[in-house]
Design a protein around this motif. Structure first.
Motif, PDB file in Angstrom:
ATOM      1  N   LYS A 140       0.839  -1.198   0.000  1.00 11.05           N
ATOM      2  CA  LYS A 140       0.000   0.000   0.000  1.00 11.05           C
ATOM      3  C   LYS A 140       0.876   1.250   0.000  1.00 11.05           C
ATOM      4  CE  LYS A 140      -2.242  -1.039   3.725  1.00 11.05           C
ATOM      5  NZ  LYS A 140      -3.183  -0.918   4.868  1.00 11.05           N
ATOM      6  N   THR A 141       2.002   1.157   0.699  1.00 13.07           N
ATOM      7  CA  THR A 141       2.968   2.253   0.715  1.00 13.07           C
ATOM      8  C   THR A 141       4.223   1.773  -0.007  1.00 13.07           C
ATOM      9  OG1 THR A 141       2.130   3.004   2.856  1.00 13.07           O
ATOM     10  CG2 THR A 141       4.272   3.858   2.155  1.00 13.07           C
ATOM     11  N   PRO A 142       4.376   2.070  -1.289  1.00 12.83           N
ATOM     12  CA  PRO A 142       5.509   1.541  -2.054  1.00 12.83           C
ATOM     13  C   PRO A 142       6.857   2.012  -1.514  1.00 12.83           C
ATOM     14  CG  PRO A 142       3.816   2.406  -3.513  1.00 12.83           C
ATOM     15  CD  PRO A 142       3.464   2.857  -2.126  1.00 12.83           C
ATOM     16  N   ILE A 143       7.872   1.196  -1.765  1.00 12.42           N
ATOM     17  CA  ILE A 143       9.255   1.541  -1.433  1.00 12.42           C
ATOM     18  C   ILE A 143       9.969   1.825  -2.750  1.00 12.42           C
ATOM     19  CG2 ILE A 143      11.377   0.810  -0.302  1.00 12.42           C
ATOM     20  CD1 ILE A 143       9.649  -1.396   1.062  1.00 12.42           C
ATOM     21  N   TYR A 144      10.661   2.944  -2.821  1.00 14.41           N
ATOM     22  CA  TYR A 144      11.355   3.318  -4.046  1.00 14.41           C
ATOM     23  C   TYR A 144      12.866   3.305  -3.825  1.00 14.41           C
ATOM     24  CZ  TYR A 144       6.741   4.914  -5.496  1.00 14.41           C
ATOM     25  OH  TYR A 144       5.409   4.970  -5.821  1.00 14.41           O
ATOM     26  N   VAL A 145      13.584   2.850  -4.826  1.00 13.83           N
ATOM     27  CA  VAL A 145      15.039   2.901  -4.797  1.00 13.83           C
ATOM     28  C   VAL A 145      15.488   4.337  -5.055  1.00 13.83           C
ATOM     29  CG1 VAL A 145      17.115   2.252  -6.093  1.00 13.83           C
ATOM     30  CG2 VAL A 145      15.429   0.507  -5.454  1.00 13.83           C
ATOM     31  N   VAL A 146      16.462   4.790  -4.254  1.00 15.61           N
ATOM     32  CA  VAL A 146      17.055   6.110  -4.484  1.00 15.61           C
ATOM     33  C   VAL A 146      18.571   5.963  -4.522  1.00 15.61           C
ATOM     34  CG1 VAL A 146      16.939   6.655  -2.011  1.00 15.61           C
ATOM     35  CG2 VAL A 146      17.284   8.496  -3.641  1.00 15.61           C
ATOM     36  N   THR A 147      19.189   6.607  -5.497  1.00 19.15           N
ATOM     37  CA  THR A 147      20.642   6.582  -5.633  1.00 19.15           C
ATOM     38  C   THR A 147      21.158   8.013  -5.801  1.00 19.15           C
ATOM     39  OG1 THR A 147      20.920   6.563  -8.061  1.00 19.15           O
ATOM     40  CG2 THR A 147      20.286   4.467  -7.004  1.00 19.15           C
ATOM     41  N   GLY A 148      22.474   8.114  -5.909  1.00 18.37           N
ATOM     42  CA  GLY A 148      23.088   9.412  -6.171  1.00 18.37           C
ATOM     43  C   GLY A 148      22.950   9.863  -7.606  1.00 18.37           C
ATOM     44  N   GLY A 152      27.964   3.793 -12.499  1.00 17.78           N
ATOM     45  CA  GLY A 152      28.419   2.759 -11.577  1.00 17.78           C
ATOM     46  C   GLY A 152      27.288   2.125 -10.798  1.00 17.78           C
ATOM     47  N   ILE A 153      27.501   1.956  -9.494  1.00 15.88           N
ATOM     48  CA  ILE A 153      26.497   1.341  -8.624  1.00 15.88           C
ATOM     49  C   ILE A 153      25.208   2.150  -8.649  1.00 15.88           C
ATOM     50  CG2 ILE A 153      25.918   0.833  -6.226  1.00 15.88           C
ATOM     51  CD1 ILE A 153      27.790  -1.207  -7.491  1.00 15.88           C
ATOM     52  N   MET A 154      25.333   3.459  -8.743  1.00 17.86           N
ATOM     53  CA  MET A 154      24.133   4.302  -8.801  1.00 17.86           C
ATOM     54  C   MET A 154      23.302   3.963 -10.042  1.00 17.86           C
ATOM     55  SD  MET A 154      25.875   7.910  -7.575  1.00 17.86           S
ATOM     56  CE  MET A 154      27.399   7.666  -8.508  1.00 17.86           C
ATOM     57  N   GLU A 155      23.964   3.853 -11.160  1.00 19.51           N
ATOM     58  CA  GLU A 155      23.275   3.470 -12.387  1.00 19.51           C
ATOM     59  C   GLU A 155      22.625   2.102 -12.237  1.00 19.51           C
ATOM     60  OE1 GLU A 155      25.147   3.814 -16.489  1.00 19.51           O
ATOM     61  OE2 GLU A 155      25.047   1.617 -16.259  1.00 19.51           O
ATOM     62  N   ALA A 156      23.341   1.161 -11.626  1.00 19.19           N
ATOM     63  CA  ALA A 156      22.814  -0.195 -11.451  1.00 19.19           C
ATOM     64  C   ALA A 156      21.514  -0.175 -10.659  1.00 19.19           C
ATOM     65  CB  ALA A 156      23.854  -1.070 -10.752  1.00 19.19           C
ATOM     66  N   GLY A 157      21.462   0.659  -9.609  1.00 16.42           N
ATOM     67  CA  GLY A 157      20.245   0.749  -8.811  1.00 16.42           C
ATOM     68  C   GLY A 157      19.070   1.281  -9.603  1.00 16.42           C
ATOM     69  N   ASN A 158      19.264   2.373 -10.296  1.00 18.25           N
ATOM     70  CA  ASN A 158      18.179   2.932 -11.108  1.00 18.25           C
ATOM     71  C   ASN A 158      17.817   2.000 -12.261  1.00 18.25           C
ATOM     72  OD1 ASN A 158      19.904   5.887 -10.441  1.00 18.25           O
ATOM     73  ND2 ASN A 158      17.779   5.622  -9.786  1.00 18.25           N
ATOM     74  N   LYS A 167       9.481   2.993 -10.848  1.00 20.74           N
ATOM     75  CA  LYS A 167      10.078   4.317 -10.698  1.00 20.74           C
ATOM     76  C   LYS A 167      11.298   4.223  -9.783  1.00 20.74           C
ATOM     77  CE  LYS A 167       5.698   6.877 -10.993  1.00 20.74           C
ATOM     78  NZ  LYS A 167       4.817   7.835 -10.267  1.00 20.74           N
ATOM     79  N   SER A 168      12.210   5.171  -9.930  1.00 20.32           N
ATOM     80  CA  SER A 168      13.325   5.302  -8.991  1.00 20.32           C
ATOM     81  C   SER A 168      13.789   6.744  -8.975  1.00 20.32           C
ATOM     82  CB  SER A 168      14.474   4.365  -9.348  1.00 20.32           C
ATOM     83  OG  SER A 168      15.115   4.777 -10.545  1.00 20.32           O
ATOM     84  N   ILE A 169      14.526   7.083  -7.943  1.00 22.42           N
ATOM     85  CA  ILE A 169      14.929   8.463  -7.683  1.00 22.42           C
ATOM     86  C   ILE A 169      16.441   8.608  -7.870  1.00 22.42           C
ATOM     87  CG2 ILE A 169      14.927  10.307  -5.940  1.00 22.42           C
ATOM     88  CD1 ILE A 169      12.662   8.530  -4.555  1.00 22.42           C
ATOM     89  N   GLY A 170      16.859   9.731  -8.401  1.00 30.18           N
ATOM     90  CA  GLY A 170      18.282  10.045  -8.526  1.00 30.18           C
ATOM     91  C   GLY A 170      18.557  11.420  -7.956  1.00 30.18           C
ATOM     92  N   LEU A 171      19.489  11.485  -6.994  1.00 35.74           N
ATOM     93  CA  LEU A 171      19.883  12.754  -6.387  1.00 35.74           C
ATOM     94  C   LEU A 171      21.280  13.108  -6.887  1.00 35.74           C
ATOM     95  CD1 LEU A 171      18.661  12.126  -2.711  1.00 35.74           C
ATOM     96  CD2 LEU A 171      17.367  12.968  -4.674  1.00 35.74           C
ATOM     97  N   ASN A 172      21.334  13.699  -8.056  1.00 35.80           N
ATOM     98  CA  ASN A 172      22.600  14.035  -8.696  1.00 35.80           C
ATOM     99  C   ASN A 172      23.174  15.309  -8.093  1.00 35.80           C
ATOM    100  OD1 ASN A 172      24.137  14.752 -11.705  1.00 35.80           O
ATOM    101  ND2 ASN A 172      24.094  12.654 -10.956  1.00 35.80           N
ATOM    102  N   ILE A 173      24.457  15.560  -8.338  1.00 43.87           N
ATOM    103  CA  ILE A 173      25.077  16.773  -7.809  1.00 43.87           C
ATOM    104  C   ILE A 173      26.035  17.346  -8.839  1.00 43.87           C
ATOM    105  CG2 ILE A 173      27.004  15.550  -6.686  1.00 43.87           C
ATOM    106  CD1 ILE A 173      26.566  17.674  -4.346  1.00 43.87           C
ATOM    107  N   VAL A 174      26.148  18.664  -8.873  1.00 41.70           N
ATOM    108  CA  VAL A 174      27.058  19.334  -9.780  1.00 41.70           C
ATOM    109  C   VAL A 174      28.483  19.126  -9.281  1.00 41.70           C
ATOM    110  CG1 VAL A 174      27.757  21.532 -10.779  1.00 41.70           C
ATOM    111  CG2 VAL A 174      25.331  21.088 -10.343  1.00 41.70           C
ATOM    112  N   LEU A 175      29.334  18.579 -10.149  1.00 41.20           N
ATOM    113  CA  LEU A 175      30.736  18.355  -9.819  1.00 41.20           C
ATOM    114  C   LEU A 175      31.612  18.960 -10.911  1.00 41.20           C
ATOM    115  CD1 LEU A 175      30.579  14.610  -8.681  1.00 41.20           C
ATOM    116  CD2 LEU A 175      30.728  16.624  -7.212  1.00 41.20           C
TER     117      LEU A 175
END
Length: 301
Positions: A140-148, A152-158, A167-175
């Motif tokens: 009833k309350t879904p769990i979503y994958v979130v990565t950076g 790499g591993i972040m891509e694998a998760g999404n 659906k999945s979430i990505g929290l990217n950052i300016v580098l």
């Protein structure tokens, strides 16, 4: 006024409407003019004195979007941006082995073999995200994958979530080296950050578990911040799984920290080692109650 509905209409134009309709008089359109609306003036918003406003916006934007999407529970996946998928690692090794004999070939082969030796973590991360996403569809309350949000591993998760239609979430950052978001994140849930601190806050705000794969300074920073917050009681405890006992025990001598009194013996219970996606999922179910009903779960599922 012929239409009574007009009495219930919005009293004032929206900010967006004003941005579209506010023409700049030619006399005040120069670079030295302050005529632009404050909230539509990038130069003003980027002023050092507006840092607190920018931080608030960076907190609010992902929060508001996730709230609109009814996202309340996430499993965070940390790990290196440098770990390749197995097929890419094998292709890299084949290219290296095709080089003429010599020092360059030897170095390329060693590098490719190292990538291949780590590639199974990419595949396990991909599988784990798929398992989480498939199970989430039943809740009833879904769990979503979130990565950076990076490679790499972040891509694998999404990617794992994407490949099973979730659906999945990505929290990217300016580098400085322009880390691009990977192509598997749900576009509506792909965010870009300037402030590391606010990005890490968003990792934790909805998390019910964290899964940490091998990584470098960034992964260690994220992992130790989580462990510190739980150790000091600044956030509630939640499952933390470390993939790859051999990697982590070589990297961090936890026993030495206990023996020297730098951490309490009980602190080693803040995390568990796992080796595979199946073991990680089984641990979350059997040890932390993920397999129970949402009402009975100790983790809040």
């Amino acid at each position: 006024m012929n239409n009574p509905k007009e009495l219930l209409a919005r009293n004032f134009p929206t900010a967006g409407q004003d941005v579209l309709h506010a023409a700049t008089p030619s006399l005040y359109g120069g670079a030295d003019s302050s005529y632009a609306l404050a909230f539509a003036d990038p130069e003003f918003l980027l002023n050092p004195d507006l840092r607190s406003v920018r931080m608030q916006l960076e907190l609010l934007k992902p929060e508001m979007v996730q709230r609109e999407e009814n996202i309340t529970s996430t499993i965070v996946m940390f790990g290196s941006a440098r770990i390749l998928p197995e097929d890419a690692a094998r292709a890299l090794l084949a290219e290296a082995e095709a080089l003429p004999d010599g020092t360059e070939r030897e170095l390329a082969v060693r590098t490719a073999q190292r990538h291949l030796g780590m590639a199974h973590y990419y595949e396990e991360a991909r599988k784990f995200a798929a398992v989480v996403t498939n199970y989430s569809a039943k809740l009833k309350t879904p769990i979503y994958v979130v990565t950076g949000g990076g490679p790499g591993i972040m891509e694998a998760g999404n990617r794992g979530a994407f490949e099973v239609g979730g659906k999945s979430i990505g929290l990217n950052i300016v580098l400085p080296h322009e880390q691009e978001p990977n192509p598997y994140i749900t576009p509506r849930l792909c965010f870009q950050f300037h402030y590391f601190a606010l990005r890490k806050m968003h990792f934790l705000m909805r998390s019910v578990a964290l899964v940490c794969f091998p990584g470098g300074f960034g992964t260690l920073d994220e992992l130790f911040e989580v462990l510190t917050l739980m150790q000091t009681g600044k956030c509630r405890k939640r499952p933390v799984l470390l993939f790859g006992r051999d990697f982590w025990t070589k990297l961090i001598n936890i026993d030495h920290l206990v023996e020297t009194g730098m951490i309490s013996p009980g602190d080693i219970n803040l995390f568990r080692y796992v080796e595979t996606a199946d073991e990680a999922w089984e641990t979350l179910q059997q040890v932390y109650g993920l397999g129970k009903s949402e009402e009975d779960s100790a983790c809040g599922w």
